[in-house]
Design a protein around this motif. Structure first.
Motif, PDB file in Angstrom:
ATOM      1  N   LYS A 122     -46.142 -25.904  44.012  1.00  0.00           N
ATOM      2  CA  LYS A 122     -44.813 -25.896  44.587  1.00  0.00           C
ATOM      3  C   LYS A 122     -44.819 -26.025  46.107  1.00  0.00           C
ATOM      4  N   LEU A 123     -45.818 -25.466  46.778  1.00  0.00           N
ATOM      5  CA  LEU A 123     -45.843 -25.480  48.234  1.00  0.00           C
ATOM      6  C   LEU A 123     -46.502 -26.757  48.751  1.00  0.00           C
ATOM      7  N   GLN A 124     -45.870 -27.310  49.776  1.00  0.00           N
ATOM      8  CA  GLN A 124     -46.419 -28.518  50.386  1.00  0.00           C
ATOM      9  C   GLN A 124     -46.638 -28.274  51.866  1.00  0.00           C
ATOM     10  N   ASN A 125     -47.585 -28.969  52.428  1.00  0.00           N
ATOM     11  CA  ASN A 125     -47.892 -28.858  53.844  1.00  0.00           C
ATOM     12  C   ASN A 125     -46.999 -29.849  54.592  1.00  0.00           C
ATOM     13  N   ILE A 126     -45.768 -29.423  54.856  1.00  0.00           N
ATOM     14  CA  ILE A 126     -44.784 -30.300  55.470  1.00  0.00           C
ATOM     15  C   ILE A 126     -45.163 -30.628  56.914  1.00  0.00           C
ATOM     16  N   LEU A 127     -45.687 -29.691  57.658  1.00  0.00           N
ATOM     17  CA  LEU A 127     -46.009 -29.890  59.069  1.00  0.00           C
ATOM     18  C   LEU A 127     -47.343 -30.621  59.270  1.00  0.00           C
ATOM     19  N   GLU A 129     -50.296 -29.522  59.001  1.00  0.00           N
ATOM     20  CA  GLU A 129     -51.226 -28.730  59.798  1.00  0.00           C
ATOM     21  C   GLU A 129     -52.567 -28.687  59.105  1.00  0.00           C
ATOM     22  N   GLN A 130     -53.610 -28.778  59.900  1.00  0.00           N
ATOM     23  CA  GLN A 130     -54.961 -28.757  59.369  1.00  0.00           C
ATOM     24  C   GLN A 130     -55.539 -27.373  59.618  1.00  0.00           C
TER      25      GLN A 130
END
Length: 134
Positions: A122-127, A129-130
């Motif tokens: 469900k969670l995505q790395n929208i920003l 960020e690494q």
């Protein structure tokens, strides 16, 4: 209060009469602190039309309450009584229910208290960020 005393005296007097014993009703009344004239008046008491109606409405309320599996409260019972042609207020129904010791069951609304622990899909790395750079 006195009515309960009168009922008790009457029951004891009848039990003594059936057992062919003599009992002094006046003596019992004197010990209990109730007047003989009040007891005699209670024996001859005929219920008024209002009392009869009150008891019939209470019986109807109890019947509706039991048919609803003890869920209906005063507002719903009032609606049912009015559909049957009875003229009665919601407040009166509530008072009768309180006198009879019955009340509606309140069911707490169900709310979600836990979240699904599978966050990976469900969670995505929208920003973008690494978090683990090389």
């Amino acid at each position: 209060m006195t009515e309960a005393i009168y009922l008790e005296v009457t029951e004891k007097a009848e039990a003594a009469h059936k057992a062919k014993r003599r009992v002094s009703v006046s003596g019992m009344l004197k010990i209990l602190g109730v007047s003989r004239s009040g007891y005699r008046a209670w024996l001859k008491h005929v219920p008024s039309n209002a009392e009869k109606r009150r008891e019939s409405v209470k019986a109807k309320i109890k019947d509706i309450y039991d048919k609803s599996k003890q869920n209906y409260g005063a507002p719903k019972i009032t609606q049912v009584l009015r559909k049957t042609g009875e003229t009665i207020s919601e407040r009166t129904v509530g008072q009768y229910m309180k006198q009879m010791g019955i009340k509606a069951q309140w069911v707490k609304p169900w709310t979600i208290t836990t979240r699904d622990s599978d966050f990976s899909s469900k969670l995505q790395n929208i920003l973008d960020e690494q978090f683990n750079p090389e």
